[in-house]
Design an enzyme around this catalytic site. Structure first.
Site, short mmCIF file in Angstrom:
data_model
loop_
_atom_site.label_atom_id
_atom_site.label_comp_id
_atom_site.label_asym_id
_atom_site.label_seq_id
_atom_site.Cartn_x
_atom_site.Cartn_y
_atom_site.Cartn_z
N THR A 25 0.84 -1.20 0.00
CA THR A 25 0.00 0.00 0.00
C THR A 25 0.87 1.24 0.00
OG1 THR A 25 -1.89 -1.08 0.98
CG2 THR A 25 -1.67 1.27 1.43
N HIS A 178 -7.56 -10.66 -1.70
CA HIS A 178 -6.95 -10.32 -0.40
C HIS A 178 -7.84 -10.85 0.72
CE1 HIS A 178 -4.77 -8.41 2.69
NE2 HIS A 178 -4.68 -7.18 2.23
N ASN A 181 -4.80 -10.15 6.71
CA ASN A 181 -4.54 -8.88 7.42
C ASN A 181 -5.75 -8.19 8.02
OD1 ASN A 181 -1.93 -9.34 6.82
ND2 ASN A 181 -1.78 -7.89 5.13
N TYR A 183 -8.85 -7.82 7.03
CA TYR A 183 -9.85 -7.16 6.19
C TYR A 183 -11.08 -8.07 6.05
CZ TYR A 183 -6.09 -3.86 5.61
OH TYR A 183 -5.10 -2.96 5.87
N ARG A 230 -4.45 -14.51 -0.89
CA ARG A 230 -3.52 -14.25 0.20
C ARG A 230 -4.20 -14.52 1.53
NH1 ARG A 230 0.14 -8.92 1.90
NH2 ARG A 230 2.10 -10.05 1.80
N ASN A 238 -4.50 -5.36 12.20
CA ASN A 238 -5.88 -4.86 12.21
C ASN A 238 -6.79 -5.62 13.17
OD1 ASN A 238 -5.54 -2.71 10.31
ND2 ASN A 238 -5.29 -4.27 8.74
C1 8OZ Z 1 -0.28 -1.05 5.16
C2 8OZ Z 1 -1.04 0.11 5.24
C3 8OZ Z 1 -2.33 0.08 4.77
C4 8OZ Z 1 -2.87 -1.07 4.26
C5 8OZ Z 1 -2.42 -4.80 4.23
C6 8OZ Z 1 -3.44 -3.45 2.53
O1 8OZ Z 1 -1.88 -4.86 5.32
C7 8OZ Z 1 -2.69 -3.49 3.61
C8 8OZ Z 1 -2.11 -2.23 4.19
C9 8OZ Z 1 -0.81 -2.20 4.65
O2 8OZ Z 1 -2.76 -5.82 3.63
#
Ligand code: 8OZ
Length: 368
Positions: A25, A178, A181, A183, A230, A238
């Site tokens: 990112t 994705h 992480n 999300y 991934r 997060n």
């Molecule tokens: C760093 C800052 C913002 C988003 C991830 C898409 O960790 C990110 C991300 C990484 O997968």
């Protein structure tokens, strides 16, 4: 035995070497539209066996950070075309990472200032980045609302449409879903963020349902051989947490084995941090064995803190692809540097997120 520099097949993708540019990112796409500077950045790195783009929002609801690119409107899709063309002209391969942030967002970024969406109405203990008066600023994520089950088919369809547009309109070689992480798809997978009582929560099979629906929809549209995914079984990124990740992820990869994917991309440990977490043990060899035993033929991609020696060791132990993140930020010619055992430039953390050419396209190359 193959080396890092030998070609490899990942589904339909013939890759010139086993060194992958990890998704990174960089927050340099105002209005979610890719720019000419991004063309220069990606083209500089086209000697990677595969480039995975920075995470790219599949809709406005999917967006959680300022100035990340999108893959939905005409302007966003057209913005990617010169990038894929230039990378191809330079002999590279490029897939786009399909991103829905779920609860890792802020009302300022959501359609009509609404709440971000999530499996359950539980606020993530994490921050996102907004641009305030031109300055990237970390702010707490907003309280999300729980998605109604009736909204989920539309989200699946949005992933599918983004994948189709990525390949047919924007010229990508494929997509990476994705699901890591913390999300949206990871939020559904993991018990810490998913407290639903319907078919999408509770048992590990139910928590994996949305992810598998998305992967089936995407592979149905563009083919498994152009689709990667991934996963990050134990990352705390997060606020991600699962009470029992090994059986969950063993199940997920066994199901993915049926879909003839190009690759499975695993973040080992804490994203961008420790490779082993004492309070979150995980057996990655077991995970890979579960995938292969279920008939999975996709390339096995590993990531997190690899250097050349570790990457060579991983290839000896059966990994097909190694994804490098920060080294690719600072070294456009990373493949040649690794091949020649040349010293690496050091990445500048201050210019990772937001800004212009500085710390983006101005890292010097040693090799053409
Ligand atoms: C760093 C800052 C913002 C988003 C991830 C898409 O960790 C990110 C991300 C990484 O997968």
């Amino acid at each position: 035995m193959p080396t890092l520099f030998d070609p490899v097949q990942a589904g339909d993708l013939r890759l010139a070497n086993r060194i992958v540019m990890a998704p990174l990112t960089r927050n340099r796409a105002p209005e979610a539209i890719p720019t000419p500077l991004m063309t220069e950045y990606y083209t500089q790195r086209a000697t990677a066996g595969l480039i995975i783009t920075e995470a790219t929002a599949i809709s406005q609801q999917a967006q959680g950070y300022a100035d990340v690119p999108g893959l939905y409107g005409t302007e966003q899709l057209d913005g990617w075309k010169p990038i894929t063309e230039a990378v191809h002209d330079a002999g590279g391969k490029i897939v786009v990472q399909l991103w829905h942030v779920g609860r890792v967002s802020h009302t300022d970024l959501q359609p009509n200032g609404g709440k971000p969406v999530a499996p359950s109405a539980i606020t993530a203990k994490t921050k996102t980045v907004l641009i305030k008066d031109g300055v990237p600023t970390f702010v707490a994520t907003s309280e999300p609302r729980a998605l109604d089950a009736a909204e989920l088919p539309d989200i699946v369809h949005t992933y599918q449409a983004a994948a189709r547009n990525a390949v047919e309109t924007a010229g990508f070689d494929g997509v990476e879903i994705h699901a890591a992480n913390g999300y949206l798809l990871d939020q559904f997978l993991k018990s810490g963020s998913n407290q639903r009582t319907d078919d999408y929560g509770g048992s590990l099979k139910n928590r994996a349902r949305l992810l598998l629906e998305v992967v089936r929809a995407v592979t149905g549209a563009i083919g498994g051989g152009r689709t990667g995914i991934r996963l990050s079984p134990v990352t705390p990124a997060n606020d991600a947490f699962d009470a029992d990740p090994q059986p969950l992820f063993d199940y997920v990869v066994r199901q993915l084995a049926k879909l003839n994917l190009a690759y499975i991309h695993i973040i080992e440990g804490a994203t961008g941090g420790a490779r082993a977490l004492p309070d979150r043990p995980f057996d990655y060899a077991e995970l890979k064995a579960a995938y292969r035993a279920a008939g999975g033929k996709g390339a096995w991609m590993v990531n997190n803190g690899y250097n050349k020696a570790m990457a060579e060791q991983a290839v000896q132990e059966g990994a097909d692809l190694i994804a490098f993140g920060k080294p690719f930020i600072a070294n456009p010619d990373l493949v040649a540097r690794l091949r020649n055992n040349a010293p690496l430039n050091t990445p500048d953390q201050a210019t990772f997120y937001g800004g212009g050419a500085k710390g983006y396209t101005d890292y010097p190359a040693l090799y053409k």
